[in-house]
Design a protein around this motif. Structure first.
Motif, PDB file in Angstrom:
ATOM      1  N   ILE A   8       3.857  51.499 111.761  1.00  0.00           N
ATOM      2  CA  ILE A   8       2.668  52.236 112.190  1.00  0.00           C
ATOM      3  C   ILE A   8       3.007  53.711 112.380  1.00  0.00           C
ATOM      4  CG2 ILE A   8       1.602  50.214 113.267  1.00  0.00           C
ATOM      5  CD1 ILE A   8       2.484  51.323 115.989  1.00  0.00           C
ATOM      6  N   LYS A   9       1.972  54.511 112.419  1.00  0.00           N
ATOM      7  CA  LYS A   9       2.114  55.964 112.480  1.00  0.00           C
ATOM      8  C   LYS A   9       2.967  56.413 113.657  1.00  0.00           C
ATOM      9  CE  LYS A   9      -0.774  60.144 112.719  1.00  0.00           C
ATOM     10  NZ  LYS A   9      -2.170  60.646 112.636  1.00  0.00           N
ATOM     11  N   ASN A  10       2.695  55.906 114.846  1.00  0.00           N
ATOM     12  CA  ASN A  10       3.422  56.362 116.029  1.00  0.00           C
ATOM     13  C   ASN A  10       4.924  56.105 115.910  1.00  0.00           C
ATOM     14  OD1 ASN A  10       1.117  57.298 117.239  1.00  0.00           O
ATOM     15  ND2 ASN A  10       0.824  55.515 118.565  1.00  0.00           N
TER      16      ASN A  10
ATOM     17  N   ASP B 133       5.022  46.625 104.040  1.00  0.00           N
ATOM     18  CA  ASP B 133       4.884  46.785 105.488  1.00  0.00           C
ATOM     19  C   ASP B 133       5.764  47.859 106.099  1.00  0.00           C
ATOM     20  OD1 ASP B 133       2.961  44.849 105.556  1.00  0.00           O
ATOM     21  OD2 ASP B 133       4.252  43.279 106.376  1.00  0.00           O
ATOM     22  N   SER B 134       6.900  48.152 105.509  1.00  0.00           N
ATOM     23  CA  SER B 134       7.848  49.048 106.176  1.00  0.00           C
ATOM     24  C   SER B 134       8.262  50.248 105.331  1.00  0.00           C
ATOM     25  CB  SER B 134       9.099  48.264 106.593  1.00  0.00           C
ATOM     26  OG  SER B 134       9.668  47.606 105.480  1.00  0.00           O
ATOM     27  N   MET B 135       7.534  50.517 104.255  1.00  0.00           N
ATOM     28  CA  MET B 135       7.903  51.605 103.358  1.00  0.00           C
ATOM     29  C   MET B 135       7.122  52.880 103.672  1.00  0.00           C
ATOM     30  SD  MET B 135      10.178  50.126 101.394  1.00  0.00           S
ATOM     31  CE  MET B 135      10.345  51.096  99.889  1.00  0.00           C
ATOM     32  N   PHE B 136       7.795  54.023 103.508  1.00  0.00           N
ATOM     33  CA  PHE B 136       7.132  55.311 103.739  1.00  0.00           C
ATOM     34  C   PHE B 136       7.694  56.363 102.798  1.00  0.00           C
ATOM     35  CE2 PHE B 136      10.954  55.634 106.236  1.00  0.00           C
ATOM     36  CZ  PHE B 136      11.294  56.977 106.197  1.00  0.00           C
TER      37      PHE B 136
ATOM     38  N   ASP C 156       8.918  58.392  91.708  1.00  0.00           N
ATOM     39  CA  ASP C 156       8.514  58.357  93.096  1.00  0.00           C
ATOM     40  C   ASP C 156       9.685  57.922  93.972  1.00  0.00           C
ATOM     41  OD1 ASP C 156       6.786  58.772  95.143  1.00  0.00           O
ATOM     42  OD2 ASP C 156       5.370  57.191  94.627  1.00  0.00           O
ATOM     43  N   ALA C 157       9.551  58.127  95.279  1.00  0.00           N
ATOM     44  CA  ALA C 157      10.635  57.798  96.196  1.00  0.00           C
ATOM     45  C   ALA C 157      10.051  57.287  97.517  1.00  0.00           C
ATOM     46  CB  ALA C 157      11.502  59.033  96.455  1.00  0.00           C
ATOM     47  N   TRP C 158      10.490  56.100  97.898  1.00  0.00           N
ATOM     48  CA  TRP C 158      10.052  55.489  99.153  1.00  0.00           C
ATOM     49  C   TRP C 158      11.277  55.010  99.916  1.00  0.00           C
ATOM     50  CZ3 TRP C 158       4.857  54.896 100.683  1.00  0.00           C
ATOM     51  CH2 TRP C 158       3.913  55.300  99.731  1.00  0.00           C
ATOM     52  N   TRP C 159      11.154  54.976 101.243  1.00  0.00           N
ATOM     53  CA  TRP C 159      12.235  54.502 102.100  1.00  0.00           C
ATOM     54  C   TRP C 159      11.732  53.351 102.962  1.00  0.00           C
ATOM     55  CZ3 TRP C 159      11.487  59.388 100.504  1.00  0.00           C
ATOM     56  CH2 TRP C 159      12.577  60.047  99.918  1.00  0.00           C
ATOM     57  N   ASN C 160      12.604  52.423 103.249  1.00  0.00           N
ATOM     58  CA  ASN C 160      12.282  51.259 104.065  1.00  0.00           C
ATOM     59  C   ASN C 160      12.836  51.482 105.466  1.00  0.00           C
ATOM     60  OD1 ASN C 160      12.058  48.743 105.298  1.00  0.00           O
ATOM     61  ND2 ASN C 160      12.599  47.615 103.457  1.00  0.00           N
ATOM     62  N   GLU C 161      11.950  51.617 106.440  1.00  0.00           N
ATOM     63  CA  GLU C 161      12.414  51.968 107.782  1.00  0.00           C
ATOM     64  C   GLU C 161      13.279  50.868 108.402  1.00  0.00           C
ATOM     65  OE1 GLU C 161      11.397  50.769 110.963  1.00  0.00           O
ATOM     66  OE2 GLU C 161       9.902  49.305 110.324  1.00  0.00           O
ATOM     67  N   LYS C 162      13.262  49.674 107.837  1.00  0.00           N
ATOM     68  CA  LYS C 162      14.113  48.594 108.342  1.00  0.00           C
ATOM     69  C   LYS C 162      15.555  48.733 107.863  1.00  0.00           C
ATOM     70  CE  LYS C 162      10.363  45.259 108.890  1.00  0.00           C
ATOM     71  NZ  LYS C 162       9.816  43.938 108.487  1.00  0.00           N
ATOM     72  N   ASP C 163      15.770  49.575 106.872  1.00  0.00           N
ATOM     73  CA  ASP C 163      17.123  49.865 106.395  1.00  0.00           C
ATOM     74  C   ASP C 163      17.764  50.855 107.366  1.00  0.00           C
ATOM     75  OD1 ASP C 163      19.407  50.867 105.144  1.00  0.00           O
ATOM     76  OD2 ASP C 163      18.496  50.829 103.154  1.00  0.00           O
ATOM     77  N   GLU C 164      18.908  50.537 107.900  1.00  0.00           N
ATOM     78  CA  GLU C 164      19.523  51.371 108.935  1.00  0.00           C
ATOM     79  C   GLU C 164      19.865  52.777 108.446  1.00  0.00           C
ATOM     80  OE1 GLU C 164      24.161  49.818 108.357  1.00  0.00           O
ATOM     81  OE2 GLU C 164      22.997  49.217 110.118  1.00  0.00           O
ATOM     82  N   LYS C 165      20.005  52.952 107.123  1.00  0.00           N
ATOM     83  CA  LYS C 165      20.336  54.279 106.595  1.00  0.00           C
ATOM     84  C   LYS C 165      19.105  55.030 106.075  1.00  0.00           C
ATOM     85  CE  LYS C 165      25.080  53.144 105.225  1.00  0.00           C
ATOM     86  NZ  LYS C 165      26.059  53.106 104.107  1.00  0.00           N
ATOM     87  N   ALA C 166      17.935  54.421 106.165  1.00  0.00           N
ATOM     88  CA  ALA C 166      16.738  55.005 105.552  1.00  0.00           C
ATOM     89  C   ALA C 166      16.396  56.370 106.116  1.00  0.00           C
ATOM     90  CB  ALA C 166      15.551  54.059 105.721  1.00  0.00           C
TER      91      ALA C 166
END
Length: 226
Positions: free
Chosen positions: A4-6, A56-59, A110-120
């Motif tokens: 989520i945004k926050n 769900d966890s990509m940004f 394009d480029a996306w990161w997964n916030e669940k990845d500890e290095k993201a």
């Protein structure tokens, strides 16, 4: 659990502030996290975050540069390359290091990161750091922004709001397009001034243009106060 945004703001804020960006409270632009810094020629470099609608966890994030802070505003004669995804400026070698296997494949831009990845977050921040100058270094970018009639019109309106917001309230004005209450901690006088300015300049007047102009003028003021 879906990102989520926050949370996205919370996990990126410290690192982006170290890179010189200021987080701005924002529910008006489509960004899901808005960061701004003032760069040369008195232009605003805006970094807007985007959460994937499909994962769900990509940004990801996109740069936008203008005389205004209305992130992702383009069209007319506003240069198209003033709004770019940060991943567009990575080399093939960098993509192999900073992105996951899917987004580092040949031909993927394009480029996306997964916030669940500890290095993201580390890799995302490194991408912002190394691509900012490449984005700003695009040929003729600053020239085309400075000479855009549409940009200069938006800039003129914002400066009028900033100049007039502290003037005495105009009694008897029939406001039709201001919000019912403050948005993003922006004082109501900014929305009132924005409506009067738009009306006086015979620009497009509706609730969305009033909110966008008031917020732009307010954000510019916040960034320059820093």
């Amino acid at each position: 659990m879906k990102l989520i945004k926050n949370k996205l703001i919370r996990i990126t804020k410290n690192g982006l502030e170290e890179l010189g960006y200021r987080e701005i409270k924002d529910t008006i632009t489509p960004a899901q996290g808005l960061y701004i810094k003032l760069v040369e020629n008195d232009l605003y470099l805006t970094l807007g975050l985007t959460i994937s609608r499909y994962y769900d966890s990509m940004f990801t994030a996109s740069f936008y540069i203008s005389k205004t802070t209305i992130w992702a505003r383009y069209g007319g004669d506003i240069p198209k390359n003033s709004y770019q995804r940060i991943g567009n400026f990575l080399t093939t070698e960098e993509r192999g290091i900073l992105l996951n296997e899917e987004h580092s494949k040949e031909g993927v831009k394009d480029a996306w990161w997964n916030e669940k990845d500890e290095k993201a977050i580390k890799y995302f921040l490194e991408t912002v750091r190394i691509t900012e100058s490449r984005f700003l270094g695009q040929p003729d970018l600053f020239f085309n922004i400075q000479n855009s009639k549409d940009v200069n019109e938006l800039d003129k309106l914002a400066k009028m709001v900033i100049d007039e917001v502290d003037s005495d309230n105009i009694n008897g004005y029939n406001y039709q397009f201001i919000p019912k209450k403050s948005i993003d901690d922006i004082p109501m006088d900014w929305f009132k001034t924005a409506e009067r300015v738009i009306m006086a300049e015979k620009a497009i007047l509706n609730i969305n243009t009033v909110k966008a102009l008031a917020a732009d003028a307010w954000r510019q003021t916040l960034v320059k106060r820093r």
